[in-house]
Scaffold this motif. Structure first.
Motif, PDB file in Angstrom:
ATOM      1  N   GLY A 109       0.819  -1.208   0.000  1.00 21.01           N
ATOM      2  CA  GLY A 109       0.000   0.000   0.000  1.00 21.01           C
ATOM      3  C   GLY A 109       0.848   1.251   0.000  1.00 21.01           C
ATOM      4  N   GLN A 110       1.926   1.232   0.794  1.00 20.37           N
ATOM      5  CA  GLN A 110       2.847   2.370   0.857  1.00 20.37           C
ATOM      6  C   GLN A 110       3.507   2.603  -0.500  1.00 20.37           C
ATOM      7  N   ILE A 111       3.937   1.528  -1.135  1.00 16.11           N
ATOM      8  CA  ILE A 111       4.602   1.632  -2.441  1.00 16.11           C
ATOM      9  C   ILE A 111       3.643   2.220  -3.482  1.00 16.11           C
ATOM     10  N   LYS A 112       2.419   1.744  -3.489  1.00 16.38           N
ATOM     11  CA  LYS A 112       1.420   2.233  -4.449  1.00 16.38           C
ATOM     12  C   LYS A 112       1.168   3.724  -4.259  1.00 16.38           C
ATOM     13  N   GLN A 113       1.064   4.160  -2.995  1.00 16.63           N
ATOM     14  CA  GLN A 113       0.825   5.575  -2.703  1.00 16.63           C
ATOM     15  C   GLN A 113       2.032   6.425  -3.106  1.00 16.63           C
ATOM     16  N   SER A 114       3.232   5.938  -2.809  1.00 18.13           N
ATOM     17  CA  SER A 114       4.448   6.676  -3.162  1.00 18.13           C
ATOM     18  C   SER A 114       4.578   6.824  -4.674  1.00 18.13           C
ATOM     19  N   LEU A 115       4.257   5.752  -5.396  1.00 18.37           N
ATOM     20  CA  LEU A 115       4.340   5.781  -6.859  1.00 18.37           C
ATOM     21  C   LEU A 115       3.352   6.802  -7.422  1.00 18.37           C
ATOM     22  N   LYS A 116       2.175   6.860  -6.849  1.00 21.44           N
ATOM     23  CA  LYS A 116       1.154   7.835  -7.269  1.00 21.44           C
ATOM     24  C   LYS A 116       1.669   9.256  -7.058  1.00 21.44           C
ATOM     25  N   GLU A 117       2.279   9.503  -5.901  1.00 25.03           N
ATOM     26  CA  GLU A 117       2.785  10.842  -5.584  1.00 25.03           C
ATOM     27  C   GLU A 117       3.916  11.254  -6.523  1.00 25.03           C
ATOM     28  N   VAL A 118       4.822  10.315  -6.817  1.00 21.13           N
ATOM     29  CA  VAL A 118       5.938  10.624  -7.717  1.00 21.13           C
ATOM     30  C   VAL A 118       5.426  10.923  -9.125  1.00 21.13           C
ATOM     31  N   ASN A 119       4.463  10.136  -9.596  1.00 21.62           N
ATOM     32  CA  ASN A 119       3.921  10.350 -10.939  1.00 21.62           C
ATOM     33  C   ASN A 119       3.135  11.653 -11.044  1.00 21.62           C
ATOM     34  N   GLU A 120       2.530  12.071  -9.945  1.00 17.07           N
ATOM     35  CA  GLU A 120       1.840  13.366  -9.938  1.00 17.07           C
ATOM     36  C   GLU A 120       2.840  14.516  -9.960  1.00 17.07           C
ATOM     37  N   LEU A 121       3.960  14.327  -9.272  1.00 17.91           N
ATOM     38  CA  LEU A 121       4.993  15.368  -9.234  1.00 17.91           C
ATOM     39  C   LEU A 121       5.716  15.463 -10.572  1.00 17.91           C
ATOM     40  N   PHE A 122       6.014  14.310 -11.159  1.00 19.51           N
ATOM     41  CA  PHE A 122       6.735  14.248 -12.445  1.00 19.51           C
ATOM     42  C   PHE A 122       5.916  13.411 -13.438  1.00 19.51           C
ATOM     43  N   PRO A 123       4.880  13.988 -14.066  1.00 17.26           N
ATOM     44  CA  PRO A 123       4.012  13.219 -14.968  1.00 17.26           C
ATOM     45  C   PRO A 123       4.763  12.558 -16.125  1.00 17.26           C
ATOM     46  N   ILE A 124       5.865  13.150 -16.545  1.00 15.62           N
ATOM     47  CA  ILE A 124       6.631  12.587 -17.661  1.00 15.62           C
ATOM     48  C   ILE A 124       7.165  11.199 -17.316  1.00 15.62           C
ATOM     49  N   LEU A 125       7.402  10.941 -16.032  1.00 11.35           N
ATOM     50  CA  LEU A 125       7.890   9.619 -15.626  1.00 11.35           C
ATOM     51  C   LEU A 125       6.818   8.551 -15.829  1.00 11.35           C
ATOM     52  N   TYR A 126       5.567   8.938 -15.639  1.00 12.52           N
ATOM     53  CA  TYR A 126       4.474   7.986 -15.914  1.00 12.52           C
ATOM     54  C   TYR A 126       4.360   7.745 -17.415  1.00 12.52           C
ATOM     55  N   ASP A 127       4.456   8.831 -18.190  1.00  9.41           N
ATOM     56  CA  ASP A 127       4.356   8.696 -19.647  1.00  9.41           C
ATOM     57  C   ASP A 127       5.455   7.786 -20.209  1.00  9.41           C
ATOM     58  N   LYS A 128       6.633   7.831 -19.567  1.00  8.91           N
ATOM     59  CA  LYS A 128       7.790   7.075 -20.065  1.00  8.91           C
ATOM     60  C   LYS A 128       8.116   5.867 -19.175  1.00  8.91           C
ATOM     61  N   ARG A 129       7.132   5.391 -18.451  1.00 11.17           N
ATOM     62  CA  ARG A 129       7.381   4.367 -17.436  1.00 11.17           C
ATOM     63  C   ARG A 129       7.977   3.075 -18.004  1.00 11.17           C
ATOM     64  N   GLU A 130       7.701   2.770 -19.282  1.00  9.81           N
ATOM     65  CA  GLU A 130       8.222   1.548 -19.882  1.00  9.81           C
ATOM     66  C   GLU A 130       9.547   1.778 -20.609  1.00  9.81           C
ATOM     67  N   ASP A 131       9.964   3.047 -20.738  1.00 14.60           N
ATOM     68  CA  ASP A 131      11.208   3.360 -21.448  1.00 14.60           C
ATOM     69  C   ASP A 131      12.425   3.072 -20.583  1.00 14.60           C
ATOM     70  N   ALA A 132      13.545   2.760 -21.225  1.00 17.25           N
ATOM     71  CA  ALA A 132      14.801   2.573 -20.490  1.00 17.25           C
ATOM     72  C   ALA A 132      15.246   3.896 -19.890  1.00 17.25           C
ATOM     73  N   ALA A 133      15.702   3.855 -18.660  1.00 16.82           N
ATOM     74  CA  ALA A 133      16.127   5.081 -17.973  1.00 16.82           C
ATOM     75  C   ALA A 133      17.222   5.802 -18.752  1.00 16.82           C
ATOM     76  N   GLY A 134      18.086   5.030 -19.409  1.00 18.99           N
ATOM     77  CA  GLY A 134      19.187   5.624 -20.150  1.00 18.99           C
ATOM     78  C   GLY A 134      18.760   6.392 -21.378  1.00 18.99           C
ATOM     79  N   SER A 135      17.511   6.220 -21.802  1.00 23.32           N
ATOM     80  CA  SER A 135      17.014   6.915 -22.991  1.00 23.32           C
ATOM     81  C   SER A 135      16.429   8.291 -22.661  1.00 23.32           C
ATOM     82  N   LEU A 136      16.309   8.614 -21.399  1.00 22.19           N
ATOM     83  CA  LEU A 136      15.712   9.886 -20.991  1.00 22.19           C
ATOM     84  C   LEU A 136      16.683  11.036 -21.190  1.00 22.19           C
ATOM     85  N   SER A 137      16.139  12.252 -21.309  1.00 18.48           N
ATOM     86  CA  SER A 137      16.969  13.455 -21.346  1.00 18.48           C
ATOM     87  C   SER A 137      17.598  13.686 -19.970  1.00 18.48           C
ATOM     88  N   GLY A 138      18.562  14.589 -19.901  1.00 19.73           N
ATOM     89  CA  GLY A 138      19.220  14.868 -18.622  1.00 19.73           C
ATOM     90  C   GLY A 138      18.257  15.324 -17.544  1.00 19.73           C
TER      91      GLY A 138
END
Length: 235
Positions: A109-138
């Motif tokens: 439950g804690q993990i699910k809530q934390s993930l929700k909060e992070v995705n709300e703070l940084f929506p682009i991370l949700y949009d790119k959730r399946e992308d390799a981290a190394g492919s992201l911009s700086g």
């Protein structure tokens, strides 16, 4: 929340920081200023348990943590976001975030809530959730590094040079995000070379030179200190 008293740390025979004293009160944003090699990252590594102190004390919420193992320090509520991000580039954005939640792995439950909060703070991370981290911009990689740290639900977050290598507009967004994280209840200890941006959001700061703190005070005091302005703000 955090009291550092007489902290000295060495790499072999080389003394990197000497007799450092820092106080962080719960709810504050505190900035460490100084050039590369001045001792900011060594201070963070010593707080995080990656480097054992040669002398001095580190007290976190009335507990002596100097020399404790890094995983125990994370469990106590201190999480470091490293200068060079230290992402897992081949793993997806989502997998990187879940690595940050390891300390709470039994609390779904804690993990699910934390993930929700992070995705709300940084929506682009949700949009790119399946992308390799190394492919992201700086800038996106820095968001991911901060998001991963937030997944551990830190009481105190150590942010090491979060603006390094980022475009000015992204830097502005990053510091707004740091302010939001602080308002939501996380105390921040921030190491930065971008003194102007850091002091604009910080409560107080400490200036490092050659492994020692040479000036400290409120943000207003450091802004008005002529030597600090000349050395770090360029005015």
């Amino acid at each position: 929340m955090l009291s550092i008293m007489g902290l000295t740390a060495k790499y072999g025979k080389y003394t990197s920081i000497k007799e450092v004293n820092i106080e962080v009160i719960k709810g504050e944003i505190v900035v460490l200023l100084g050039a590369n090699g001045a001792g900011k990252s060594t201070t963070f590594k010593t707080i995080s348990g990656l480097l054992k102190p040669a002398a001095g004390e580190i007290i976190f919420n009335d507990e002596q943590i100097g020399g404790k193992q890094p995983d125990k320090i994370v469990e106590l509520g201190i999480v470091q976001c490293a200068e060079d991000r230290k992402l897992f580039p081949q793993m997806s954005v989502q997998q990187n975030l879940m690595m940050g939640a390891y300390v709470h792995r039994r609390n779904k439950g804690q993990i699910k809530q934390s993930l929700k909060e992070v995705n709300e703070l940084f929506p682009i991370l949700y949009d790119k959730r399946e992308d390799a981290a190394g492919s992201l911009s700086g800038g996106q990689q820095q968001m991911l590094a901060i998001g991963r740290a937030l997944m551990a639900k830190p009481k105190l977050m150590l942010l090491d040079e979060p603006s390094i290598g980022l475009a000015p507009l992204i830097v502005e967004q990053m510091f707004k995000s740091i302010e939001h994280i602080n308002r939501e209840g996380t105390t921040i200890l921030l190491a930065e070379q971008n003194a102007n941006a850091a002091l604009s959001i910080a409560d107080k700061g400490y200036v490092y030179e050659n492994g020692k703190i040479v000036v400290h005070g409120s943000s207003a005091e450091l802004f008005s200190n002529e030597e600090v302005r000349k050395a770090y703000i360029g005015a």
